[in-house]
Design an enzyme around this catalytic site. Sequence first.
Site, PDB file in Angstrom:
ATOM      1  N   LYS A   1      14.803   1.326  19.100  1.00 58.74           N
ATOM      2  CA  LYS A   1      15.403   2.371  19.934  1.00 58.74           C
ATOM      3  C   LYS A   1      16.357   3.217  19.100  1.00 58.74           C
ATOM      4  CE  LYS A   1      17.584   2.882  24.494  1.00 58.74           C
ATOM      5  NZ  LYS A   1      18.752   3.722  24.164  1.00 58.74           N
TER       6      LYS A   1
ATOM      7  N   HIS B   1      21.046   8.022  21.865  1.00 65.39           N
ATOM      8  CA  HIS B   1      22.043   7.110  22.439  1.00 65.39           C
ATOM      9  C   HIS B   1      22.833   7.789  23.554  1.00 65.39           C
ATOM     10  CE1 HIS B   1      23.686   3.023  21.401  1.00 65.39           C
ATOM     11  NE2 HIS B   1      24.547   3.393  22.324  1.00 65.39           N
TER      12      HIS B   1
ATOM     13  N   ASP C   1      14.655   8.564  26.248  1.00 61.81           N
ATOM     14  CA  ASP C   1      15.772   8.508  27.192  1.00 61.81           C
ATOM     15  C   ASP C   1      16.735   9.636  26.886  1.00 61.81           C
ATOM     16  OD1 ASP C   1      18.295   7.463  25.591  1.00 61.81           O
ATOM     17  OD2 ASP C   1      16.640   6.196  24.943  1.00 61.81           O
ATOM     18  N   GLY C   2      17.638   9.871  27.830  1.00 59.12           N
ATOM     19  CA  GLY C   2      18.674  10.890  27.636  1.00 59.12           C
ATOM     20  C   GLY C   2      18.580  12.020  28.628  1.00 59.12           C
TER      21      GLY C   2
ATOM     22  N   ARG D   1      17.787  12.877  35.249  1.00 61.68           N
ATOM     23  CA  ARG D   1      18.522  12.883  36.513  1.00 61.68           C
ATOM     24  C   ARG D   1      17.627  13.119  37.729  1.00 61.68           C
ATOM     25  NH1 ARG D   1      21.303  11.232  33.215  1.00 61.68           N
ATOM     26  NH2 ARG D   1      23.434  11.778  32.626  1.00 61.68           N
TER      27      ARG D   1
ATOM     28  N   GLY E   1      20.180   5.306  31.930  1.00 64.51           N
ATOM     29  CA  GLY E   1      21.409   4.556  31.738  1.00 64.51           C
ATOM     30  C   GLY E   1      22.523   5.022  32.652  1.00 64.51           C
ATOM     31  N   ARG E   2      23.092   6.204  32.358  1.00 59.89           N
ATOM     32  CA  ARG E   2      24.180   6.713  33.205  1.00 59.89           C
ATOM     33  C   ARG E   2      23.738   6.821  34.656  1.00 59.89           C
ATOM     34  NH1 ARG E   2      24.835  10.180  28.711  1.00 59.89           N
ATOM     35  NH2 ARG E   2      26.802   9.856  27.585  1.00 59.89           N
TER      36      ARG E   2
END
Length: 394
Positions: free
Chosen positions: A257, A281, A312-313, A316, A335-336
């Site tokens: 990753k 990240h 990822d990143g 939403r 993640g968030r």
Amino acid sequence: MKTRVPFKNLAEAERMAQRRLPKPVWLAIKAGNEQGLTPADNEQAFRELGFSPTIFDRPTTFDMRTRILGADLDFPVIVSPVGAQAVHPGGEVAAARAAERHGTAMGLSSWATDPLADLLEVNSNVFFQLYWVGTKEQIEKRVLDAKEQGAKALIVTLDWSHTPRRDWGVPPAPPSKIDLKTMMQFGPSMLARPRYLSNFLRNGRIPDVKVPNLWGRDKTDIPTFGVGWAEFERTPAPTWDDIKWIRDLWGGQFMVKGINTIRDAKLAVDLGADAISVSNHGGNNIDGSPSPLRYLPYIVDAVGDQIDVMADGGVRRGSDVVKTLALGAKAVFVGRAYLYGLAVSGEEGVYQVLDILRNGIRETMFGIGKSSIHDLSRDDLMVMNSDFFVPPTQ
């Protein structure tokens, strides 16, 4: 009895999470480095891609199933490994339950606050995520512990840049121990969010951010994040041979990753990885590095026929997932997004976040006339900005 989830989209969840969390916790989630250019671009890149909707022959069924790292998933969104979450007493176990209810997997960070064994009790598809921290003997123990306990796959993350500066404020590091000095430092922010602290206390926990997975399953006196972070800062970065050693030691499904270049993607193929995740990240790499979405198609073209590519990143919405898959990824990590739901409503909040994304995928596929995620391609996308759009070729 299920908790009523008070948000209908992720923008609402984010605003509610900010209101509910103490400032140091919120700043840690907001993350990003320096000016925050990279996390901003992670979201901006999605805005520059659109779709060409169709009105005839729209699908009535939708196949979102996929297979990633030996796990059969009902839809292509995986709960990302996130370290030192202190947003809800339910912790990673609550998120793992929500993922299991949606038929998907969970990545568990070495820096997580709940042990791997607890997650495996509620979700059989747990990917253990490893950082290069400590001695080779300590790392070997960590890898073999995860293997023996039954982790489905190993994720090695290599893209943390150790940049401590943030223009909007840097949260204090999680404490190495809970003492009077710590309580005086964090007490005011905790008291400003009484519901946050009382939620932990009602569940018999305190947000002390211990990291059991970093020290081995047989360790009883588990240090906190701060102790582990000091060790991380002292550990020299791994070489390609070090990662090859981990891959051989693990012997099962293996992912790297943090891929940002074609060269690194090819090196991951050479060491025998089963998958890579194109990632910066979440904006915690070098500030100013672009969204993974911008170089995802080039990496897919270079190695996509040899290795599974994920990304990822900035995800939403379900439409963001569809855009990423259309560019060649097999799945996305969030993640968030899941942390916002966890902060607001625990397990049910994470379930709601995944439900919002799943429904958004289905609605987008309906709009562009695709019944299976495996039929998505770049032909389904349009390049857009404030001045013009480029129409599809047919």
